[in-house]
Design a protein around this motif. Sequence first.
Motif, PDB file in Angstrom:
ATOM      1  N   SER A  63       0.846  -1.197   0.000  1.00 58.94           N
ATOM      2  CA  SER A  63       0.000   0.000   0.000  1.00 58.94           C
ATOM      3  C   SER A  63       0.878   1.243   0.000  1.00 58.94           C
ATOM      4  O   SER A  63       1.729   1.404   0.869  1.00 58.94           O
ATOM      5  CB  SER A  63      -0.911   0.006   1.227  1.00 58.94           C
ATOM      6  OG  SER A  63      -1.628   1.214   1.281  1.00 58.94           O
ATOM      7  N   ARG A 109      -0.884   3.714   2.715  1.00 56.94           N
ATOM      8  CA  ARG A 109      -0.777   3.220   4.092  1.00 56.94           C
ATOM      9  C   ARG A 109       0.413   2.268   4.173  1.00 56.94           C
ATOM     10  O   ARG A 109       0.254   1.046   4.113  1.00 56.94           O
ATOM     11  CB  ARG A 109      -2.053   2.486   4.508  1.00 56.94           C
ATOM     12  CG  ARG A 109      -3.293   3.348   4.494  1.00 56.94           C
ATOM     13  CD  ARG A 109      -4.501   2.515   4.851  1.00 56.94           C
ATOM     14  NE  ARG A 109      -5.710   3.324   4.787  1.00 56.94           N
ATOM     15  CZ  ARG A 109      -6.887   2.898   5.144  1.00 56.94           C
ATOM     16  NH1 ARG A 109      -7.051   1.667   5.589  1.00 56.94           N
ATOM     17  NH2 ARG A 109      -7.937   3.686   5.067  1.00 56.94           N
ATOM     18  N   TRP A 112       0.611  -1.132   5.968  1.00 56.85           N
ATOM     19  CA  TRP A 112      -0.317  -2.175   5.532  1.00 56.85           C
ATOM     20  C   TRP A 112       0.040  -2.650   4.125  1.00 56.85           C
ATOM     21  O   TRP A 112       0.633  -1.921   3.335  1.00 56.85           O
ATOM     22  CB  TRP A 112      -1.756  -1.640   5.482  1.00 56.85           C
ATOM     23  CG  TRP A 112      -2.312  -1.257   6.813  1.00 56.85           C
ATOM     24  CD1 TRP A 112      -2.231  -0.029   7.408  1.00 56.85           C
ATOM     25  CD2 TRP A 112      -3.017  -2.089   7.719  1.00 56.85           C
ATOM     26  NE1 TRP A 112      -2.852  -0.053   8.624  1.00 56.85           N
ATOM     27  CE2 TRP A 112      -3.356  -1.311   8.845  1.00 56.85           C
ATOM     28  CE3 TRP A 112      -3.413  -3.417   7.677  1.00 56.85           C
ATOM     29  CZ2 TRP A 112      -4.054  -1.821   9.923  1.00 56.85           C
ATOM     30  CZ3 TRP A 112      -4.121  -3.925   8.753  1.00 56.85           C
ATOM     31  CH2 TRP A 112      -4.435  -3.134   9.871  1.00 56.85           C
ATOM     32  N   LEU A 161      -1.878  -5.132   0.821  1.00 55.05           N
ATOM     33  CA  LEU A 161      -3.157  -5.682   0.335  1.00 55.05           C
ATOM     34  C   LEU A 161      -2.947  -7.123  -0.117  1.00 55.05           C
ATOM     35  O   LEU A 161      -2.040  -7.409  -0.909  1.00 55.05           O
ATOM     36  CB  LEU A 161      -3.680  -4.848  -0.835  1.00 55.05           C
ATOM     37  CG  LEU A 161      -4.147  -3.449  -0.469  1.00 55.05           C
ATOM     38  CD1 LEU A 161      -4.198  -2.563  -1.704  1.00 55.05           C
ATOM     39  CD2 LEU A 161      -5.513  -3.513   0.191  1.00 55.05           C
ATOM     40  N   PHE A 178      -6.793  -5.509   3.616  1.00 56.23           N
ATOM     41  CA  PHE A 178      -5.573  -4.933   4.183  1.00 56.23           C
ATOM     42  C   PHE A 178      -5.045  -5.883   5.266  1.00 56.23           C
ATOM     43  O   PHE A 178      -5.807  -6.391   6.093  1.00 56.23           O
ATOM     44  CB  PHE A 178      -5.851  -3.562   4.819  1.00 56.23           C
ATOM     45  CG  PHE A 178      -5.910  -2.444   3.836  1.00 56.23           C
ATOM     46  CD1 PHE A 178      -4.746  -1.835   3.357  1.00 56.23           C
ATOM     47  CD2 PHE A 178      -7.138  -1.972   3.388  1.00 56.23           C
ATOM     48  CE1 PHE A 178      -4.816  -0.795   2.444  1.00 56.23           C
ATOM     49  CE2 PHE A 178      -7.212  -0.935   2.478  1.00 56.23           C
ATOM     50  CZ  PHE A 178      -6.052  -0.342   2.002  1.00 56.23           C
TER      51      PHE A 178
END
Length: 158
Positions: free
Chosen positions: A122, A125, A128, A130, A153
Amino acid sequence: MISFFEDVTIGETLELGSYTFNKDEIIRFAEKYDPQPFHLSEEEASKTHFGRLCASGWHTASIFMKLFVAKMRELQEQAGKSDTPIAKIGPSPGFQDLKWIRPVYPGDTLRYTRIVTGKTESRSRPEWGLIHSDMLAHNQDGTLVFSFKATVFVERKP
């Protein structure tokens, strides 16, 4: 164990569990959420292209979610007993390609699985990642009856 983003491998398969559909619950679900004739009675269903009573696709999807959540809780509990660090699972930005491939009839037992198909870091973010997966349900004959592509996530290692 609920793996951190870096530890998830493409092709990883997770068995979520099985569920047998019965006539009474198919009708109860349909009365509340999907009141189409082929979900409400054998008589009305016999007049449709299905030929007999079958479960709502939304019912099969709801059972997927029930089993998925139960499996995640089970994995968290197992990890907690071994003091293994576990990754947080964040929200899902959505799913794609939902398919109800074959009807699910009373007495059918579906086996639900998740297969990891990809990973994306990501950018918005960075803590995190995916995880992309195929979510599948096969009936007792091994026939694929339900599928969709999911993204969720997953926490990255600190």
